[in-house]
Design a protein around this motif. Structure first.
Motif, mmCIF file in Angstrom:
data_model
loop_
_atom_site.group_PDB
_atom_site.id
_atom_site.type_symbol
_atom_site.label_atom_id
_atom_site.label_comp_id
_atom_site.label_asym_id
_atom_site.label_seq_id
_atom_site.Cartn_x
_atom_site.Cartn_y
_atom_site.Cartn_z
ATOM 1 N N LEU A 89 0.776 -1.410 0.257
ATOM 2 C CA LEU A 89 -0.061 0.046 0.330
ATOM 3 C C LEU A 89 0.519 1.366 0.029
ATOM 4 O O LEU A 89 1.421 1.563 0.541
ATOM 5 N N MET A 90 0.500 1.653 -0.629
ATOM 6 C CA MET A 90 1.642 3.095 -0.947
ATOM 7 C C MET A 90 0.548 4.379 -0.437
ATOM 8 O O MET A 90 0.062 5.009 -0.826
ATOM 9 N N LEU A 91 1.738 5.019 0.965
ATOM 10 C CA LEU A 91 1.427 5.950 1.557
ATOM 11 C C LEU A 91 1.927 7.213 1.135
ATOM 12 O O LEU A 91 2.843 7.726 1.091
ATOM 13 N N ASP A 92 0.884 8.508 1.210
ATOM 14 C CA ASP A 92 1.845 9.835 1.627
ATOM 15 C C ASP A 92 2.095 10.311 2.447
ATOM 16 O O ASP A 92 1.868 11.802 2.852
ATOM 17 N N ASP A 93 3.198 9.689 3.070
ATOM 18 C CA ASP A 93 3.241 9.995 4.352
ATOM 19 C C ASP A 93 4.294 10.947 4.550
ATOM 20 O O ASP A 93 5.297 9.980 3.601
ATOM 21 N N ASP A 94 4.494 12.127 5.514
ATOM 22 C CA ASP A 94 5.647 12.444 5.619
ATOM 23 C C ASP A 94 6.239 11.535 6.330
ATOM 24 O O ASP A 94 6.037 10.691 6.620
ATOM 25 N N ASP A 95 7.784 11.848 6.838
ATOM 26 C CA ASP A 95 8.957 11.156 8.054
ATOM 27 C C ASP A 95 7.871 11.152 9.071
ATOM 28 O O ASP A 95 8.405 10.604 9.395
#
Length: 323
Positions: free
Chosen positions: A89-95
């Motif tokens: 699952l590809m997530l657009d989270d920052d660090d």
């Protein structure tokens, strides 16, 4: 309702597979993430996963860096089986969000984190989200609020003036400061509702209710509204705040270097100068057509209420920081 600006609420409300479909990702394109396990993957656990015939859930990957957020053991097991791709699952989270999600994911499933891992994760989260309450950080790391409090004290970081609790509400770190704020507001706004006082002071309505009841009962240690209000008003015998007195106060305020040489101070001075000039110019009202006056009156009342709120917040700081 989920607060999109609260990473913990976002992470906890998210269910793997509920928002998007897993995609097949080449294993060679993936990088190890900054997870909470201090000693990396456990080879024994990798062997067990590789030999298992069960279908494992997709791993979590930070899209911008292709780093694994959760699932390094599953990734290594796939390599042992000779696979060249894995479902993710590809997530657009920052660090920061990626690390938080990695911690909460490992708390909920898979190989349990050791106590040392959870403590180390809590120390990192304290640096990232110092404004969170001890309970919120404890929930994210699987530690008690008491343990988080101890780690916070040992970190040497300055205590934040406010913390965000598990319910998403912001409250003063110092409970006594919150009570002092309530006392000042009750004196300044005796007819305000419990909820309004609670909102301005950053406490619960029940706290306001308790303080008001104790004041009415004359409980020791709680100043009466009259005494609290006198602490933030002009001393006895002071002249009424006529325009001349107000203008003089504004002139003295403008001479203060800590005000005139700061952006916040200059903004406040511009606001005050503009307000003073407007309210003293009665020709403005006289020149307006009659059909506009009801709307002007309504707008003026709204602005007056905002200035009253500003006055109340100033009174709170007098009570909690000056007096």
């Amino acid at each position: 309702m989920i607060d999109a600006n609260d990473p913990l609420q976002v992470v906890e409300s998210w269910t793997e597979g509920s928002q998007q479909e897993a995609v097949s990702v080449p294993i060679r394109s993936l990088l190890p993430g900054q997870g909470p396990r201090r000693h990396g993957v456990d080879e024994t656990h990798v062997q067990l996963l590789a030999q298992s015939e069960l279908q494992h859930p997709p791993i979590l990957v930070q899209r911008s860096t292709m780093r694994v957020i959760d699932g390094m053991h599953r990734l290594q097991a796939a390599l042992l089986r000779g696979a060249d791709s894995i479902h993710a699952l590809m997530l657009d989270d920052d660090d920061q969000m990626a690390f938080l999600r990695s911690v909460t994911s490992n708390i909920k499933h898979g190989l349990p984190l050791t106590l040392a891992d959870r403590r180390a994760a809590a120390e990192r989260l304290l640096e990232m989200f110092a404004h969170w309450s001890d309970r919120s950080l404890g929930r994210a790391t699987g530690l008690s609020a008491k343990t988080i409090s101890t780690l916070r004290q040992r970190s040497g970081q300055p205590m934040p003036a406010e913390r965000t609790g598990r319910d998403g509400r912001v409250r003063p770190t110092d409970a006594d400061a919150g009570r002092k704020a309530v006392v000042a507001l009750l004196a300044e706004r005796p007819d305000a509702s419990l909820r309004e006082i609670a909102r301005l002071a950053g406490v619960s309505p029940n706290t306001v209710r308790t303080i008001r009841r104790k004041q009415n009962e004359g409980a020791a240690g709680l100043p009466s509204p009259a005494r609290a209000l006198s602490a933030v008003k002009e001393p006895p015998g002071a002249p009424e705040p006529s325009r001349d007195v107000t203008a003089l106060a504004l002139e003295n305020l403008a001479k203060d270097p800590s005000v005139r040489y700061t952006e916040a101070g200059r903004t406040l001075l511009r606001m005050l100068h503009q307000q003073l000039s407007l309210v003293s110019d009665h020709d403005i009202i006289n020149a307006l057509p009659p059909h506009c006056l009801p709307l002007v009156a309504r707008l003026s009342r709204g602005l007056s209420q905002q200035w009253e709120q500003l006055s109340a917040r100033a009174a709170i700081r007098v009570q909690t920081e000056v007096g």
